[in-house]
Write an enzyme that holds these catalytic residues in place. Sequence first.
Site, PDB file in Angstrom:
ATOM      1  N   GLY A 160       9.740 -20.748  -2.437  1.00 44.67           N
ATOM      2  CA  GLY A 160       8.748 -19.772  -2.002  1.00 44.67           C
ATOM      3  C   GLY A 160       8.919 -18.355  -2.514  1.00 44.67           C
ATOM      4  CD  GLU A 191      14.383 -17.081   2.676  1.00 44.10           C
ATOM      5  OE1 GLU A 191      13.300 -17.397   2.137  1.00 44.10           O
ATOM      6  OE2 GLU A 191      15.068 -17.878   3.329  1.00 44.10           O
ATOM      7  CG  ASP A 192       9.232 -17.613   1.113  1.00 43.83           C
ATOM      8  OD1 ASP A 192      10.284 -17.629   1.801  1.00 43.83           O
ATOM      9  OD2 ASP A 192       8.548 -18.635   0.931  1.00 43.83           O
ATOM     10  CG  ASP A 219       8.780 -19.420  10.769  1.00 45.34           C
ATOM     11  OD1 ASP A 219       8.099 -18.722  11.516  1.00 45.34           O
ATOM     12  OD2 ASP A 219       8.719 -20.661  10.772  1.00 45.34           O
ATOM     13  CE  LYS A 270       4.998 -17.085   9.859  1.00 42.29           C
ATOM     14  NZ  LYS A 270       4.864 -18.569   9.872  1.00 42.29           N
ATOM     15  CG  PHE A 309       1.061 -22.113   7.984  1.00 43.84           C
ATOM     16  CD1 PHE A 309       2.409 -22.452   7.960  1.00 43.84           C
ATOM     17  CD2 PHE A 309       0.282 -22.423   6.886  1.00 43.84           C
ATOM     18  CE1 PHE A 309       2.966 -23.089   6.857  1.00 43.84           C
ATOM     19  CE2 PHE A 309       0.832 -23.064   5.778  1.00 43.84           C
ATOM     20  CZ  PHE A 309       2.164 -23.396   5.767  1.00 43.84           C
ATOM     21  CG  ASP A 365       4.829 -24.561   0.228  1.00 41.81           C
ATOM     22  OD1 ASP A 365       5.613 -23.734   0.736  1.00 41.81           O
ATOM     23  OD2 ASP A 365       4.935 -25.780   0.403  1.00 41.81           O
TER      24      ASP A 365
HETATM   25  P1  IMP Z   1      12.927 -20.459   8.559  1.00 44.17           P
HETATM   26  O1  IMP Z   1      14.194 -21.176   8.159  1.00 44.17           O
HETATM   27  O2  IMP Z   1      12.311 -21.079   9.781  1.00 44.17           O
HETATM   28  O3  IMP Z   1      13.098 -18.968   8.692  1.00 44.17           O
HETATM   29  O4  IMP Z   1      11.859 -20.745   7.452  1.00 44.17           O
HETATM   30  C1  IMP Z   1      12.012 -20.327   6.194  1.00 44.17           C
HETATM   31  C2  IMP Z   1      11.136 -21.094   5.233  1.00 44.17           C
HETATM   32  O5  IMP Z   1      10.039 -21.753   5.882  1.00 44.17           O
HETATM   33  C3  IMP Z   1      10.503 -20.117   4.286  1.00 44.17           C
HETATM   34  O6  IMP Z   1      11.339 -19.824   3.201  1.00 44.17           O
HETATM   35  C4  IMP Z   1       9.226 -20.827   3.899  1.00 44.17           C
HETATM   36  O7  IMP Z   1       9.450 -21.706   2.819  1.00 44.17           O
HETATM   37  C5  IMP Z   1       8.841 -21.635   5.130  1.00 44.17           C
HETATM   38  N1  IMP Z   1       7.784 -20.947   5.942  1.00 44.17           N
HETATM   39  C6  IMP Z   1       7.930 -20.282   7.116  1.00 44.17           C
HETATM   40  N2  IMP Z   1       6.767 -19.794   7.574  1.00 44.17           N
HETATM   41  C7  IMP Z   1       5.838 -20.135   6.642  1.00 44.17           C
HETATM   42  C8  IMP Z   1       4.422 -19.892   6.530  1.00 44.17           C
HETATM   43  O8  IMP Z   1       3.755 -19.253   7.369  1.00 44.17           O
HETATM   44  N3  IMP Z   1       3.823 -20.405   5.417  1.00 44.17           N
HETATM   45  C9  IMP Z   1       4.490 -21.111   4.452  1.00 44.17           C
HETATM   46  N4  IMP Z   1       5.817 -21.353   4.513  1.00 44.17           N
HETATM   47  C10 IMP Z   1       6.485 -20.880   5.603  1.00 44.17           C
HETATM   48 MG    MG Z   2       7.792 -23.632   1.841  1.00 42.49          MG
END
Ligand code: IMP
Ligand code: MG
Length: 192
Positions: free
Chosen positions: A49, A104-105, A108, A136, A157, A164
């Site tokens: 991402g 990081e993109d 979450d 977020k 989302f 993606d």
């Molecule tokens: P985390 O480990 O829950 O913080 O999630 C991180 C990964 O989840 C990110 O690097 C994204 O690839 C994916 N992700 C989290 N939220 C979104 C979203 O709203 N759209 C698309 N991908 C997301």
């Molecule tokens: Mg992803």
Amino acid sequence: MKKITLQGLEFEPYISHEEIAKQVKRVAAEIIDDLDGDQEPIFICVLNGAFIFAADLYREVNLPHSQITFIRFKSYDGLSSTGEIREVMGLTTDITGRNIIIIEDIVDTGTTAAELIDVLSKQNPQSIKLATLLFKPNSLLNQVTPDYVGFNIPSKFIIGYGLDLDEEARNLKDIYILSKDKYDTDDMNLCM
Ligand code: IMP
Ligand code: MG
């Protein structure tokens, strides 16, 4: 910018590429400031991402002796986090004694970032900072504080600019948000 439909879901325009570029510039300036003269930091782009944000941020920071390297973790399946992180591609660069900036993109739940910081800490870098385009805060389930944030967003989302839905839509220049999410209670205010 128009609404788009992907996999039967409707997404509306949320952050334009002009707004993104502005915040990328601001984040780059903050990073340069904090580096305090270090010309040789190592940027670690978290695939997939973050590749577009990383390309823009790395060029904006514009330090000729800095490096960029890549790591790949996977946690998302469709619209939600699986809660399980898999390292799909490991690091090939020696980071001992170096200042590291993770790119990081989106943060979450923060599970990916927490795991990554844990893995990298064991390789004895001088410092580790976390730069994320999107954050977020209401979804956070881990003790992670991003050092640099492009945009704070509600727990909805989003797609585009690298993000993606099941590997689609990464090439959108702007960021789009899911129009109707029946599980969602957040408002749509963007705070920077
Ligand atoms: P985390 O480990 O829950 O913080 O999630 C991180 C990964 O989840 C990110 O690097 C994204 O690839 C994916 N992700 C989290 N939220 C979104 C979203 O709203 N759209 C698309 N991908 C997301
Ligand atoms: Mg992803």
